[in-house]
Motif scaffolding. Structure first.
Motif, PDB file in Angstrom:
ATOM      1  N   SER A   1      -7.091  -5.100 -16.439  1.00 10.62           N
ATOM      2  CA  SER A   1      -8.108  -4.191 -16.753  1.00 10.62           C
ATOM      3  C   SER A   1      -7.657  -2.697 -16.654  1.00 10.62           C
ATOM      4  N   ARG A   2      -8.230  -1.777 -17.283  1.00 10.49           N
ATOM      5  CA  ARG A   2      -7.830  -0.438 -17.305  1.00 10.49           C
ATOM      6  C   ARG A   2      -7.912   0.192 -15.850  1.00 10.49           C
ATOM      7  N   SER A   3      -9.154  -0.281 -15.123  1.00  7.28           N
ATOM      8  CA  SER A   3      -9.508   0.220 -13.589  1.00  7.28           C
ATOM      9  C   SER A   3      -8.270  -0.173 -12.849  1.00  7.28           C
ATOM     10  N   ALA A   4      -7.923  -1.432 -12.930  1.00  6.97           N
ATOM     11  CA  ALA A   4      -6.475  -2.267 -12.212  1.00  6.97           C
ATOM     12  C   ALA A   4      -5.662  -1.502 -12.307  1.00  6.97           C
ATOM     13  N   SER A   5      -5.468  -1.204 -13.569  1.00  4.42           N
ATOM     14  CA  SER A   5      -3.906  -0.640 -14.038  1.00  4.42           C
ATOM     15  C   SER A   5      -3.956   0.770 -13.501  1.00  4.42           C
ATOM     16  N   LEU A   6      -5.276   1.549 -13.566  1.00  8.46           N
ATOM     17  CA  LEU A   6      -5.107   2.830 -12.766  1.00  8.46           C
ATOM     18  C   LEU A   6      -4.863   2.523 -11.412  1.00  8.46           C
ATOM     19  N   ALA A   7      -5.326   1.543 -10.774  1.00  8.36           N
ATOM     20  CA  ALA A   7      -5.126   1.523  -9.283  1.00  8.36           C
ATOM     21  C   ALA A   7      -3.727   1.005  -9.179  1.00  8.36           C
ATOM     22  N   HIS A   8      -2.985   0.429  -9.870  1.00  2.87           N
ATOM     23  CA  HIS A   8      -1.614   0.279  -9.533  1.00  2.87           C
ATOM     24  C   HIS A   8      -0.776   1.518  -9.569  1.00  2.87           C
ATOM     25  N   VAL A   9      -1.017   2.507 -10.660  1.00  5.96           N
ATOM     26  CA  VAL A   9      -0.530   3.815 -10.717  1.00  5.96           C
ATOM     27  C   VAL A   9      -0.921   4.423  -9.339  1.00  5.96           C
ATOM     28  N   CYS A  10      -1.964   4.485  -8.901  1.00 12.28           N
ATOM     29  CA  CYS A  10      -2.381   4.967  -7.524  1.00 12.28           C
ATOM     30  C   CYS A  10      -1.343   4.444  -6.539  1.00 12.28           C
ATOM     31  N   ARG A  11      -1.254   3.026  -6.562  1.00 14.33           N
ATOM     32  CA  ARG A  11      -0.413   2.661  -5.570  1.00 14.33           C
ATOM     33  C   ARG A  11       1.214   3.072  -5.725  1.00 14.33           C
ATOM     34  N   THR A  12       1.427   3.279  -6.973  1.00 11.11           N
ATOM     35  CA  THR A  12       3.062   3.552  -6.867  1.00 11.11           C
ATOM     36  C   THR A  12       3.035   5.230  -6.435  1.00 11.11           C
ATOM     37  N   VAL A  13       2.168   6.138  -7.034  1.00 16.03           N
ATOM     38  CA  VAL A  13       2.308   7.356  -6.548  1.00 16.03           C
ATOM     39  C   VAL A  13       2.081   7.378  -5.024  1.00 16.03           C
ATOM     40  N   CYS A  14       1.318   6.426  -4.206  1.00 19.02           N
ATOM     41  CA  CYS A  14       0.991   6.471  -3.034  1.00 19.02           C
ATOM     42  C   CYS A  14       2.495   6.100  -2.213  1.00 19.02           C
ATOM     43  N   ARG A  15       3.106   5.076  -2.748  1.00 20.85           N
ATOM     44  CA  ARG A  15       4.453   4.704  -2.524  1.00 20.85           C
ATOM     45  C   ARG A  15       5.513   5.924  -2.478  1.00 20.85           C
ATOM     46  N   ARG A  16       5.438   6.599  -3.621  1.00 17.14           N
ATOM     47  CA  ARG A  16       6.297   7.787  -3.468  1.00 17.14           C
ATOM     48  C   ARG A  16       6.018   8.946  -2.640  1.00 17.14           C
ATOM     49  N   ALA A  17       4.734   9.314  -2.485  1.00 18.01           N
ATOM     50  CA  ALA A  17       4.378  10.040  -1.380  1.00 18.01           C
ATOM     51  C   ALA A  17       4.806   9.651   0.013  1.00 18.01           C
ATOM     52  N   GLU A  18       4.534   8.530   0.187  1.00 15.39           N
ATOM     53  CA  GLU A  18       5.164   7.842   1.600  1.00 15.39           C
ATOM     54  C   GLU A  18       6.776   8.091   1.701  1.00 15.39           C
TER      55      GLU A  18
ATOM     56  N   LEU B   1      -9.164  10.030 -11.404  1.00 15.09           N
ATOM     57  CA  LEU B   1      -9.218   9.439 -12.632  1.00 15.09           C
ATOM     58  C   LEU B   1      -9.583   7.932 -12.373  1.00 15.09           C
ATOM     59  N   LEU B   2      -9.449   7.305 -11.555  1.00 15.68           N
ATOM     60  CA  LEU B   2      -9.654   5.833 -11.280  1.00 15.68           C
ATOM     61  C   LEU B   2     -11.151   6.019 -11.084  1.00 15.68           C
ATOM     62  N   LEU B   3     -11.841   7.137 -10.235  1.00 16.37           N
ATOM     63  CA  LEU B   3     -13.213   7.177 -10.147  1.00 16.37           C
ATOM     64  C   LEU B   3     -14.279   7.266 -11.507  1.00 16.37           C
ATOM     65  N   CYS B   4     -13.563   7.530 -12.428  1.00 18.36           N
ATOM     66  CA  CYS B   4     -14.002   7.629 -13.928  1.00 18.36           C
ATOM     67  C   CYS B   4     -14.375   6.194 -14.464  1.00 18.36           C
ATOM     68  N   GLU B   5     -13.786   5.452 -13.838  1.00 13.30           N
ATOM     69  CA  GLU B   5     -13.918   3.810 -14.488  1.00 13.30           C
ATOM     70  C   GLU B   5     -15.437   3.279 -13.785  1.00 13.30           C
ATOM     71  N   ASP B   6     -15.568   2.109 -14.276  1.00  9.39           N
ATOM     72  CA  ASP B   6     -16.876   1.442 -13.889  1.00  9.39           C
ATOM     73  C   ASP B   6     -16.153   0.386 -12.558  1.00  9.39           C
ATOM     74  N   LEU B   7     -16.781   0.578 -11.408  1.00 11.28           N
ATOM     75  CA  LEU B   7     -16.367   0.182 -10.501  1.00 11.28           C
ATOM     76  C   LEU B   7     -17.343  -0.620  -9.568  1.00 11.28           C
ATOM     77  N   PRO B   8     -16.942  -1.466  -8.739  1.00  7.38           N
ATOM     78  CA  PRO B   8     -17.973  -2.426  -7.981  1.00  7.38           C
ATOM     79  C   PRO B   8     -18.879  -1.536  -7.232  1.00  7.38           C
ATOM     80  N   PRO B   9     -19.916  -2.121  -6.789  1.00  6.26           N
ATOM     81  CA  PRO B   9     -20.933  -1.289  -5.970  1.00  6.26           C
ATOM     82  C   PRO B   9     -20.418  -0.835  -4.906  1.00  6.26           C
ATOM     83  N   GLY B  10     -20.361   0.394  -4.316  1.00  6.29           N
ATOM     84  CA  GLY B  10     -20.046   1.042  -2.922  1.00  6.29           C
ATOM     85  C   GLY B  10     -18.339   1.470  -3.066  1.00  6.29           C
ATOM     86  N   LEU B  11     -17.643   1.026  -4.063  1.00  7.01           N
ATOM     87  CA  LEU B  11     -16.252   1.531  -4.076  1.00  7.01           C
ATOM     88  C   LEU B  11     -16.071   2.879  -4.532  1.00  7.01           C
TER      89      LEU B  11
END
Length: 183
Positions: A115-132, A48-58
């Motif tokens: 931003s929406r993309s930053a918020s999605l990165a935070h969601v990824c962070r929290t899901v990642c912590r749960r997986a850990e 889902l984060l990859l659907c956003e406008d991201l910096p070059p290379g990210l």
């Protein structure tokens, strides 16, 4: 690593068990299946984060991380198997260094947002912590390799850093937590 699926609805899980990569079966609510599910959810959130406008290379870097997460899920799915390497963990360390280099030092806690993309990165962070956390629980019950846990730990840190990068990329900044605030 396994046979390709040609039939999705096998009905073999109708009784509450699922097949693992080594051919064994386990309950669908086992720690191993929970860990696999959390990693799968994290991979979907990255998509889902990859659907956003991201910096070059990210986008390319996140796509490689998605492939790593698929490997990580495979390693969890096959007891005793290793797919995640020290090199993959080191790659995340390099990305952390790269993206953190130009960020100002934090003086205060930040809130998930901006931003929406930053918020999605935070969601990824929290899901990642749960997986850990789930992987740590699984490691207390069964033997697992240390690299998947290390990988998730680094990835959650990277997602925090990327949330800050993405807020700047969108023209904003960190959303600071204010200890003292007005009603």
């Amino acid at each position: 690593m396994g046979n390709r699926l040609s039939k999705i609805a096998t009905r073999t899980g109708d009784q509450g068990t699922t097949g693992l990569g080594d051919g064994s079966r386990t309950d669908k609510d086992s720690l191993r299946v929970h860990a696999m599910g959390d990693v799968d959810e994290l991979n979907s959130q990255l998509g889902l984060l990859l659907c956003e406008d991201l910096p070059p290379g990210l986008a390319n870097e996140l796509l490689l991380i998605q492939h790593d997460l698929f490997d990580l899920g495979g390693e969890i799915c096959i007891p005793g198997y290793q797919l995640i390497t020290d090199e993959q963990v080191a790659n995340l360390d390099a990305l952390l260094e790269k993206y953190n280099a130009d960020l100002p030092a934090l003086q205060e806690f930040i809130l998930p947002g901006g931003s929406r993309s930053a918020s999605l990165a935070h969601v990824c962070r929290t899901v990642c912590r749960r997986a850990e956390r789930m992987l740590v629980s699984l490691g207390k019950a069964e033997q697992i390799n240390p690299q998947p846990r290390q990988y998730l730990n680094r990835l959650s840190d990277l997602m925090f850093v990327l949330s800050r990068v993405l807020n700047r990329y969108s023209g904003g900044g960190d959303v600071l937590w204010r200890h003292e605030r007005t009603a």
